[in-house]
Every structure is written in structure tokens, then in C-alpha cells.
Design a protein around this motif. Structure first.
Motif, PDB file in Angstrom:
ATOM      1  N   ASP A  32      11.582  -0.948 -29.072  1.00  0.00           N
ATOM      2  CA  ASP A  32      11.530   0.058 -27.854  1.00  0.00           C
ATOM      3  C   ASP A  32      10.504  -0.166 -26.834  1.00  0.00           C
ATOM      4  O   ASP A  32       9.379  -0.355 -26.879  1.00  0.00           O
ATOM      5  CB  ASP A  32      11.160   1.385 -28.502  1.00  0.00           C
ATOM      6  CG  ASP A  32      12.216   1.764 -29.533  1.00  0.00           C
ATOM      7  OD1 ASP A  32      13.298   1.272 -29.769  1.00  0.00           O
ATOM      8  OD2 ASP A  32      11.835   2.599 -30.394  1.00  0.00           O
ATOM      9  N   VAL A  33      11.306   0.047 -25.577  1.00  0.00           N
ATOM     10  CA  VAL A  33      10.809   0.018 -24.333  1.00  0.00           C
ATOM     11  C   VAL A  33      10.479   1.464 -23.808  1.00  0.00           C
ATOM     12  O   VAL A  33      11.410   1.908 -23.825  1.00  0.00           O
ATOM     13  CB  VAL A  33      11.126  -0.812 -23.142  1.00  0.00           C
ATOM     14  CG1 VAL A  33      10.355  -0.728 -21.860  1.00  0.00           C
ATOM     15  CG2 VAL A  33      11.020  -2.275 -23.493  1.00  0.00           C
ATOM     16  N   THR A  34       9.320   2.053 -23.786  1.00  0.00           N
ATOM     17  CA  THR A  34       9.343   3.481 -23.491  1.00  0.00           C
ATOM     18  C   THR A  34       8.532   3.645 -22.303  1.00  0.00           C
ATOM     19  O   THR A  34       7.695   2.935 -21.875  1.00  0.00           O
ATOM     20  CB  THR A  34       8.467   4.167 -24.706  1.00  0.00           C
ATOM     21  OG1 THR A  34       7.545   3.765 -24.988  1.00  0.00           O
ATOM     22  CG2 THR A  34       9.578   4.197 -25.993  1.00  0.00           C
ATOM     23  N   GLU A  38      10.880   2.861 -13.967  1.00  0.00           N
ATOM     24  CA  GLU A  38      10.572   1.578 -13.078  1.00  0.00           C
ATOM     25  C   GLU A  38       9.250   1.534 -12.352  1.00  0.00           C
ATOM     26  O   GLU A  38       8.331   0.799 -12.399  1.00  0.00           O
ATOM     27  CB  GLU A  38      11.667   1.261 -12.052  1.00  0.00           C
ATOM     28  CG  GLU A  38      11.605   0.123 -11.361  1.00  0.00           C
ATOM     29  CD  GLU A  38      11.975  -1.257 -12.102  1.00  0.00           C
ATOM     30  OE1 GLU A  38      11.222  -2.188 -12.002  1.00  0.00           O
ATOM     31  OE2 GLU A  38      12.878  -1.105 -12.908  1.00  0.00           O
ATOM     32  N   HIS A  39       9.026   2.459 -11.814  1.00  0.00           N
ATOM     33  CA  HIS A  39       7.585   2.404 -10.884  1.00  0.00           C
ATOM     34  C   HIS A  39       6.416   3.260 -11.340  1.00  0.00           C
ATOM     35  O   HIS A  39       5.554   3.457 -10.684  1.00  0.00           O
ATOM     36  CB  HIS A  39       7.888   3.093  -9.424  1.00  0.00           C
ATOM     37  CG  HIS A  39       9.081   2.152  -8.838  1.00  0.00           C
ATOM     38  ND1 HIS A  39       9.190   0.759  -8.439  1.00  0.00           N
ATOM     39  CD2 HIS A  39      10.557   2.501  -8.492  1.00  0.00           C
ATOM     40  CE1 HIS A  39      10.156   0.562  -7.835  1.00  0.00           C
ATOM     41  NE2 HIS A  39      10.900   1.430  -8.065  1.00  0.00           N
ATOM     42  N   ASP A  60       1.723  -2.036 -16.935  1.00  0.00           N
ATOM     43  CA  ASP A  60       3.311  -2.462 -17.725  1.00  0.00           C
ATOM     44  C   ASP A  60       4.294  -1.730 -16.824  1.00  0.00           C
ATOM     45  O   ASP A  60       4.927  -0.908 -17.365  1.00  0.00           O
ATOM     46  CB  ASP A  60       3.315  -2.308 -19.037  1.00  0.00           C
ATOM     47  CG  ASP A  60       2.657  -3.434 -19.807  1.00  0.00           C
ATOM     48  OD1 ASP A  60       2.475  -4.309 -19.465  1.00  0.00           O
ATOM     49  OD2 ASP A  60       2.235  -3.146 -21.152  1.00  0.00           O
ATOM     50  N   TRP A  61       4.452  -1.957 -15.854  1.00  0.00           N
ATOM     51  CA  TRP A  61       5.575  -1.499 -15.061  1.00  0.00           C
ATOM     52  C   TRP A  61       6.912  -2.121 -15.597  1.00  0.00           C
ATOM     53  O   TRP A  61       7.003  -3.287 -16.254  1.00  0.00           O
ATOM     54  CB  TRP A  61       5.461  -1.810 -13.556  1.00  0.00           C
ATOM     55  CG  TRP A  61       4.377  -1.363 -12.676  1.00  0.00           C
ATOM     56  CD1 TRP A  61       3.050  -1.434 -13.362  1.00  0.00           C
ATOM     57  CD2 TRP A  61       4.505  -0.646 -11.553  1.00  0.00           C
ATOM     58  NE1 TRP A  61       2.418  -0.883 -12.405  1.00  0.00           N
ATOM     59  CE2 TRP A  61       3.078  -0.352 -10.963  1.00  0.00           C
ATOM     60  CE3 TRP A  61       5.560  -0.416 -10.643  1.00  0.00           C
ATOM     61  CZ2 TRP A  61       2.694   0.204  -9.984  1.00  0.00           C
ATOM     62  CZ3 TRP A  61       4.950   0.304  -9.482  1.00  0.00           C
ATOM     63  CH2 TRP A  61       3.769   0.706  -9.234  1.00  0.00           C
ATOM     64  N   LEU A  62       7.938  -1.244 -15.743  1.00  0.00           N
ATOM     65  CA  LEU A  62       9.014  -1.732 -16.482  1.00  0.00           C
ATOM     66  C   LEU A  62       9.638  -3.169 -15.892  1.00  0.00           C
ATOM     67  O   LEU A  62       9.905  -3.930 -16.840  1.00  0.00           O
ATOM     68  CB  LEU A  62      10.314  -0.580 -16.032  1.00  0.00           C
ATOM     69  CG  LEU A  62      11.547  -0.945 -16.915  1.00  0.00           C
ATOM     70  CD1 LEU A  62      11.260  -0.933 -18.484  1.00  0.00           C
ATOM     71  CD2 LEU A  62      12.458   0.240 -16.553  1.00  0.00           C
ATOM     72  N   PHE A  63       9.449  -3.567 -14.640  1.00  0.00           N
ATOM     73  CA  PHE A  63       9.965  -4.980 -14.196  1.00  0.00           C
ATOM     74  C   PHE A  63       9.080  -5.877 -14.735  1.00  0.00           C
ATOM     75  O   PHE A  63       9.611  -7.050 -15.027  1.00  0.00           O
ATOM     76  CB  PHE A  63      10.197  -5.098 -12.805  1.00  0.00           C
ATOM     77  CG  PHE A  63       8.786  -5.100 -12.089  1.00  0.00           C
ATOM     78  CD1 PHE A  63       8.376  -6.264 -11.744  1.00  0.00           C
ATOM     79  CD2 PHE A  63       8.257  -4.058 -11.563  1.00  0.00           C
ATOM     80  CE1 PHE A  63       7.385  -6.411 -11.042  1.00  0.00           C
ATOM     81  CE2 PHE A  63       7.185  -4.090 -11.001  1.00  0.00           C
ATOM     82  CZ  PHE A  63       6.469  -5.168 -10.577  1.00  0.00           C
TER      83      PHE A  63
END
Length: 82
Positions: A32-34, A38-39, A60-63
Motif C-alpha cells: 500500500d502507498v498511503t 502528490e504534493h 516521500d512525495w508520491l512521485f
């Protein structure tokens, strides 16, 4: 070798409220990415198979973590124990 996506043999766990992305690992566990998106710097990934997680959630920014999470999911052979 087939390139078709393989469905997990395990029951999908509940989805967290702030789930951004969910991967199925080669071992059949879920990753899981939680976070807030994005920003925002509160995104992180957690593997439900081997329990590995992103190491620097404050950056850990989503990108930035999308590639690391995908790479982990494509190599992790751990199966979920719960």
C-alpha cells in the motif's frame, strides 16, 4: 512467460482511508502507498508481506515513492501471514 497480471491468492485486506495506490507483490501480498497525495510529504509505502516500508516518509512525495514501491512489489516473494 506470461505478461498477464496475476491475481493474488490471498484475501485483499481492508483499504486504508488514505490509500493512494495498491500493488500486488509477486508473492501475493499487498503493498500500500498511503498519504495525502502528490504534493504532501506524508506519503509512504508499506509491504504487507515482508513488512518493509519506505525509509524516509518526511521526503516521500508520491512521485518519488511510486517507482520504489513498484520495484519492491515486483521482487518481493514474501506471503502475508495475517
Amino acid at each position: 512467460m506470461s505478461t498477464a497480471a496475476r491475481a493474488s491468492a490471498f484475501t485483499e485486506p481492508d483499504r486504508p482511508k488514505n490509500l493512494q495506490i495498491r500493488y500486488v507483490t509477486v508473492g501475493g501480498a499487498y503493498l500500500d502507498v498511503t498519504g495525502s497525495g502528490e504534493h504532501i510529504q506524508d506519503n509512504r509505502w508499506t509491504c504487507r508481506g515482508c513488512k518493509e516500508t519506505s525509509r524516509a516518509p518526511e521526503t516521500d512525495w508520491l512521485f518519488r515513492i511510486r517507482e520504489a514501491a513498484s520495484a519492491h512489489a515486483s521482487t518481493c516473494c514474501a506471503i502475508p501471514l495475517t
